[in-house]
Write a protein that holds these residues in place. Structure first.
Motif, PDB file in Angstrom:
ATOM      1  N   GLU A 193      71.239  78.143 -40.120  1.00 27.75           N
ATOM      2  CA  GLU A 193      71.552  77.566 -38.815  1.00 27.75           C
ATOM      3  C   GLU A 193      70.518  77.993 -37.782  1.00 27.75           C
ATOM      4  O   GLU A 193      70.065  77.204 -36.974  1.00 27.75           O
ATOM      5  CB  GLU A 193      72.945  78.011 -38.350  1.00 27.75           C
ATOM      6  CG  GLU A 193      74.081  77.628 -39.272  1.00 27.75           C
ATOM      7  CD  GLU A 193      74.292  76.138 -39.371  1.00 27.75           C
ATOM      8  OE1 GLU A 193      73.933  75.437 -38.424  1.00 27.75           O
ATOM      9  OE2 GLU A 193      74.793  75.678 -40.401  1.00 27.75           O
ATOM     10  N   ARG A 194      70.157  79.278 -37.818  1.00 26.00           N
ATOM     11  CA  ARG A 194      69.166  79.751 -36.838  1.00 26.00           C
ATOM     12  C   ARG A 194      67.821  79.071 -37.095  1.00 26.00           C
ATOM     13  O   ARG A 194      67.084  78.801 -36.187  1.00 26.00           O
ATOM     14  CB  ARG A 194      68.976  81.266 -36.921  1.00 26.00           C
ATOM     15  CG  ARG A 194      70.206  82.141 -36.701  1.00 26.00           C
ATOM     16  CD  ARG A 194      70.719  82.089 -35.288  1.00 26.00           C
ATOM     17  NE  ARG A 194      71.391  80.839 -34.995  1.00 26.00           N
ATOM     18  CZ  ARG A 194      72.572  80.498 -35.518  1.00 26.00           C
ATOM     19  NH1 ARG A 194      73.174  81.271 -36.361  1.00 26.00           N
ATOM     20  NH2 ARG A 194      73.134  79.356 -35.182  1.00 26.00           N
ATOM     21  N   GLU A 195      67.547  78.791 -38.376  1.00 24.64           N
ATOM     22  CA  GLU A 195      66.308  78.089 -38.727  1.00 24.64           C
ATOM     23  C   GLU A 195      66.302  76.709 -38.073  1.00 24.64           C
ATOM     24  O   GLU A 195      65.274  76.229 -37.631  1.00 24.64           O
ATOM     25  CB  GLU A 195      66.188  77.954 -40.249  1.00 24.64           C
ATOM     26  CG  GLU A 195      65.898  79.262 -40.957  1.00 24.64           C
ATOM     27  CD  GLU A 195      64.563  79.859 -40.567  1.00 24.64           C
ATOM     28  OE1 GLU A 195      63.546  79.174 -40.687  1.00 24.64           O
ATOM     29  OE2 GLU A 195      64.552  81.016 -40.124  1.00 24.64           O
ATOM     30  N   ALA A 196      67.489  76.064 -38.010  1.00 19.79           N
ATOM     31  CA  ALA A 196      67.590  74.745 -37.381  1.00 19.79           C
ATOM     32  C   ALA A 196      67.212  74.837 -35.911  1.00 19.79           C
ATOM     33  O   ALA A 196      66.499  73.973 -35.388  1.00 19.79           O
ATOM     34  CB  ALA A 196      69.002  74.195 -37.529  1.00 19.79           C
ATOM     35  N   THR A 197      67.648  75.905 -35.264  1.00 22.65           N
ATOM     36  CA  THR A 197      67.300  76.099 -33.846  1.00 22.65           C
ATOM     37  C   THR A 197      65.787  76.257 -33.700  1.00 22.65           C
ATOM     38  O   THR A 197      65.179  75.655 -32.818  1.00 22.65           O
ATOM     39  CB  THR A 197      68.004  77.365 -33.285  1.00 22.65           C
ATOM     40  OG1 THR A 197      69.400  77.228 -33.515  1.00 22.65           O
ATOM     41  CG2 THR A 197      67.753  77.535 -31.802  1.00 22.65           C
ATOM     42  N   LYS A 198      65.216  77.049 -34.613  1.00 30.76           N
ATOM     43  CA  LYS A 198      63.774  77.275 -34.576  1.00 30.76           C
ATOM     44  C   LYS A 198      63.025  75.943 -34.758  1.00 30.76           C
ATOM     45  O   LYS A 198      62.097  75.630 -34.036  1.00 30.76           O
ATOM     46  CB  LYS A 198      63.387  78.247 -35.700  1.00 30.76           C
ATOM     47  CG  LYS A 198      62.146  79.075 -35.381  1.00 30.76           C
ATOM     48  CD  LYS A 198      61.677  79.876 -36.562  1.00 30.76           C
ATOM     49  CE  LYS A 198      62.620  80.958 -36.983  1.00 30.76           C
ATOM     50  NZ  LYS A 198      62.191  81.585 -38.260  1.00 30.76           N
ATOM     51  N   ARG A 199      63.491  75.156 -35.752  1.00 29.95           N
ATOM     52  CA  ARG A 199      62.796  73.897 -36.052  1.00 29.95           C
ATOM     53  C   ARG A 199      62.885  72.907 -34.892  1.00 29.95           C
ATOM     54  O   ARG A 199      61.912  72.261 -34.543  1.00 29.95           O
ATOM     55  CB  ARG A 199      63.365  73.282 -37.332  1.00 29.95           C
ATOM     56  CG  ARG A 199      62.844  73.941 -38.600  1.00 29.95           C
ATOM     57  CD  ARG A 199      63.230  73.138 -39.821  1.00 29.95           C
ATOM     58  NE  ARG A 199      64.653  73.245 -40.091  1.00 29.95           N
ATOM     59  CZ  ARG A 199      65.205  74.143 -40.887  1.00 29.95           C
ATOM     60  NH1 ARG A 199      64.455  75.011 -41.504  1.00 29.95           N
ATOM     61  NH2 ARG A 199      66.510  74.175 -41.069  1.00 29.95           N
ATOM     62  N   ILE A 200      64.085  72.812 -34.282  1.00 26.17           N
ATOM     63  CA  ILE A 200      64.241  71.832 -33.190  1.00 26.17           C
ATOM     64  C   ILE A 200      63.492  72.306 -31.946  1.00 26.17           C
ATOM     65  O   ILE A 200      62.952  71.496 -31.187  1.00 26.17           O
ATOM     66  CB  ILE A 200      65.733  71.519 -32.897  1.00 26.17           C
ATOM     67  CG1 ILE A 200      65.867  70.122 -32.281  1.00 26.17           C
ATOM     68  CG2 ILE A 200      66.385  72.543 -31.994  1.00 26.17           C
ATOM     69  CD1 ILE A 200      67.224  69.531 -32.327  1.00 26.17           C
ATOM     70  N   THR A 201      63.419  73.615 -31.743  1.00 23.38           N
ATOM     71  CA  THR A 201      62.679  74.141 -30.588  1.00 23.38           C
ATOM     72  C   THR A 201      61.188  73.859 -30.756  1.00 23.38           C
ATOM     73  O   THR A 201      60.519  73.443 -29.811  1.00 23.38           O
ATOM     74  CB  THR A 201      62.911  75.669 -30.445  1.00 23.38           C
ATOM     75  OG1 THR A 201      64.319  75.893 -30.434  1.00 23.38           O
ATOM     76  CG2 THR A 201      62.320  76.221 -29.165  1.00 23.38           C
ATOM     77  N   GLU A 202      60.683  74.073 -31.971  1.00 26.23           N
ATOM     78  CA  GLU A 202      59.254  73.842 -32.238  1.00 26.23           C
ATOM     79  C   GLU A 202      58.883  72.362 -32.129  1.00 26.23           C
ATOM     80  O   GLU A 202      57.819  72.017 -31.671  1.00 26.23           O
ATOM     81  CB  GLU A 202      58.896  74.321 -33.647  1.00 26.23           C
ATOM     82  CG  GLU A 202      58.686  75.811 -33.726  1.00 26.23           C
ATOM     83  CD  GLU A 202      58.547  76.277 -35.164  1.00 26.23           C
ATOM     84  OE1 GLU A 202      58.576  75.443 -36.087  1.00 26.23           O
ATOM     85  OE2 GLU A 202      58.428  77.501 -35.362  1.00 26.23           O
TER      86      GLU A 202
END
Lengths: 156, 247
Positions: free
Chosen positions: A144-153
């Motif tokens: 889930e945190r990876e999803a945040t990272k991906r959408i932020t990038e």
């Protein structure tokens, strides 16, 4: 150790609970789902030997080391050591520590685990199941945190 | 200007035109974000919006032609033709939404996208022969609309679940709000497809709406306008909005 996994790639490949004498007490595999007794025994022995050797030469017990394929995190208590084998995917060290602490707390405070030499198969299975739950929940959390990272990038 | 002409209300043309303008603005914004960041998820999202925009534009053009055409709708219905063509474009857009979900959230790779591509391909396969061989003799196709509804609900339900779960688990305020908005947008999209299918069913089976354009039609477009604004805020997170959230 890395094998092809269906769906999202697992970060954690296996968890070992090792006695202070180097014997494997418990082994949970998240990649192959099969037990290779010889490999588990050998791995536990090597981990234990590294810990003892490092302590002997007074450089301290290692809590982490990596190989070409994997990273190995370790926590050592008075009664046992925990080794978590993960792939090379970069994960925040604090998140890894949280996982290690959860597993250590589970094993340390299990009322049925007083002496690992007399631990029943039923208790072993129960602890293995709980470790699986902890690791799977942690994998979900990390993903889930990876999803945040991906959408932020990419978007935000 | 007359309110109804050739079985088409002028309000439908105005409504759809407003949505086309809103979606075009979103398409331009998302493509600008893509050219600035060059990331795959943005490209998938931009293409999805482009196809939704083209679908709305196609539908709008059909109503425009139908409204001003001298050919009576009983002889040839532009709207029926363009509505079905719009479903083809929406089916393509749905595949890009699935690719967006995969690259940001699920990370299953080709399997996940291929699954939705095949299911969407079935919609296209059902519509294209009708467009080719039933020219001038098209009616409401409840089966196609219902199938498209189920598929679209499935895709947007996945987006709603993964986004709202991410919002719940997140500790950062901006990310929490962003994911909550994306989840809400997905729910609006689900309601939009439900409204359009309800409209299709109402005009087919209820005599009072046999002329076409039930309240569900207008409700659907209103949902799309509101949903697009929510989606814009959640997906694009414009600077002024982020600044407002930080206050």
């Amino acid at each position: 150790m890395a094998k092809k996994n269906k769906g999202r790639r697992k970060v954690i490949e296996s968890v070992y609970i090792i006695s202070r004498t180097g014997l494997p007490l418990l082994y949970v595999d998240f990649v192959s789902q099969e037990d290779d007794v010889d490999a588990v025994t050998l791995f536990s022995g090597i981990i234990s030997a590294i810990q003892v050797a490092m302590a002997e030469i007074d450089v301290g017990v290692p809590s982490f080391f990596d190989t070409e394929k994997n990273e190995i995190f370790m926590n050592v208590t008075e009664k046992f050591a925990i080794a978590v084998v993960k792939n090379q995917e970069p994960i925040d060290r604090n998140e890894m520590n949280k996982l290690m602490d959860q597993i250590q707390t589970l094993v340390s405070f299990d009322q049925e685990v007083e002496d690992f030499s007399t631990i029943s198969d039923e208790t072993k299975n129960k602890i293995s199941k709980k470790i699986r739950e902890i690791v799977n929940n942690w994998e979900d959390y990390i993903s889930e945190r990876e999803a945040t990272k991906r959408i932020t990038e990419s978007l935000w | 200007m007359v309110v109804w002409q050739n079985k088409i209300p002028i309000s439908s043309i105005i409504f759809e035109l407003v949505v086309v303008i809103a979606l075009t603005f979103m398409v331009i914004t998302i493509f600008a974000r893509y050219f600035a960041k060059r990331k795959k998820p943005v490209l998938y999202l931009a293409l999805a919006y482009l196809f939704y925009d083209l679908a709305t534009l196609t539908s709008c053009i059909g109503r425009w032609l139908g409204y001003f055409s001298s050919i009576p709708y009983t002889e040839f219905s532009y709207t029926d033709f363009t509505t079905l063509f719009a479903y083809v474009l929406m089916a393509i857009a749905n595949v890009f939404i699935a690719a967006f979900i995969d690259t940001i959230f699920i990370q299953k790779g080709v399997d996940f996208v291929a699954f939705f591509a095949i299911l969407s391909g079935i919609i296209i396969g059902m519509i294209v022969p009708i467009l080719n061989f039933e020219w001038g003799n098209m009616r409401s196709h409840v089966l196609i609309v219902s199938y498209h509804l189920i598929l679209s609900i499935l895709i947007f339900l996945i987006l709603a679940i993964v986004s709202l779960r991410e919002a719940k688990m997140n500790k950062k305020k901006i990310a929490k709000i962003g994911f909550a908005l994306i989840g809400t947008y997905a729910i609006f999209m689900i309601l939009l497809f439900v409204s359009f299918t309800s409209d299709s069913l109402l005009i087919t089976y209820v005599d009072a709406f046999s002329k076409g354009y039930s309240p569900a039609y207008y409700f659907g477009w209103t949902l799309l306008v509101i949903g697009s604004i929510i989606g814009y805020l959640g997906l694009i997170m414009p600077k002024w909005f982020v600044k407002m959230l930080k206050l």
